[in-house]
Enzyme design. Sequence first.
Site, mmCIF file in Angstrom:
data_model
loop_
_atom_site.group_PDB
_atom_site.id
_atom_site.type_symbol
_atom_site.label_atom_id
_atom_site.label_comp_id
_atom_site.label_asym_id
_atom_site.label_seq_id
_atom_site.Cartn_x
_atom_site.Cartn_y
_atom_site.Cartn_z
ATOM 1 N N HIS A 114 0.836 -1.205 0.000
ATOM 2 C CA HIS A 114 0.000 0.000 0.000
ATOM 3 C C HIS A 114 0.868 1.251 0.000
ATOM 4 C CE1 HIS A 114 -3.159 2.891 1.094
ATOM 5 N NE2 HIS A 114 -2.252 3.383 1.931
ATOM 6 N N HIS A 168 1.561 4.952 -2.643
ATOM 7 C CA HIS A 168 1.886 6.344 -2.318
ATOM 8 C C HIS A 168 3.132 6.891 -3.007
ATOM 9 C CE1 HIS A 168 -1.013 7.451 0.811
ATOM 10 N NE2 HIS A 168 -0.895 6.235 1.306
ATOM 11 N N GLU A 222 -5.460 9.470 -0.147
ATOM 12 C CA GLU A 222 -5.851 8.058 -0.106
ATOM 13 C C GLU A 222 -6.908 7.704 -1.154
ATOM 14 O OE1 GLU A 222 -4.438 5.690 1.315
ATOM 15 O OE2 GLU A 222 -3.423 6.425 3.094
ATOM 16 N N SER A 247 -3.898 0.812 -4.768
ATOM 17 C CA SER A 247 -3.391 -0.459 -4.251
ATOM 18 C C SER A 247 -4.485 -1.501 -4.063
ATOM 19 C CB SER A 247 -2.664 -0.231 -2.917
ATOM 20 O OG SER A 247 -3.516 0.389 -1.964
#
Length: 292
Positions: A131, A136, A177, A196
Amino acid sequence: MAEALADKNRYAHAPRNADWTIDQDWASYTPEEHDRWNRLFARQARVLPGRACDAFLAAKQKLELSRAGIPDFAELSERLARLTGWRVVPVAGLIPDDAFFDHLANRRFPAGAFIRPERELDYLSEPDVFHDVFGHVPLLADPVYAEFLEAYGKGGQRALRRGQLHNLARLYWYTVEFGLLATPAGLRIFGAGILSSPGESVFSLEDSSPNRIAFDLERIMRTKYIISDYQQTYFVVESFEQLLAECYQDFGALYDDLRAQPDIEAHALCAGDRVLTQGDQHYFRARGMAAE
């Protein structure tokens, strides 16, 4: 409980530095852990073309992220630092807010170093290396986005002092996010929580359930969010330049206004919303989540 945590997170009891970083000890990853990364990577590589924003796809290539096992943070940081000055620092898992914001404010992204166990391959409640690094890190190679996240870190330090972190956390949630980007080719994904997730990569763009609303800073800071399922509402930015321009400011007056404003439920539409898609919420009703 401690044994269960260690079974899930190989770094649960790793020695921590004062800034909550740890030694990644890249050589200690097992072939099974590298294979888990490879399979997660391959799955998203099939899903994201035509759905992820161009900046993410381009940066993934620049940073040489591939299916060849879990990245070595030191090597990845060298490539990233040459582009925008950011580095990736390993942590055991979630860290205190003040440490998190200090890292961001100094262009260090704290990434969980453990990889999810096989039994939680499809869904994990806390961020792991896939993730954090796959989702990111690529966009930190984009200069405008990189500046936005540094500014967010500095803003987080101020929000902590004011006791209004919950408002700022919503901005992170609905952009970093779970943000969507408007492009000439249609909506594209830039939020790491979507990038993700194979299921949400499709759901966020193609399902009729969620609302999709144009970015509005105050609206976002008032809006609750869902942690354990897909989002009932996604917010859409026009560009990373818009995101930086609207967020690169002192939020003091806005925070004062927010104290007097009620929260907005995650599924709700409000007067003044620029609604791009009004969701029918059928997915959420079937799960007993959507209010009528």
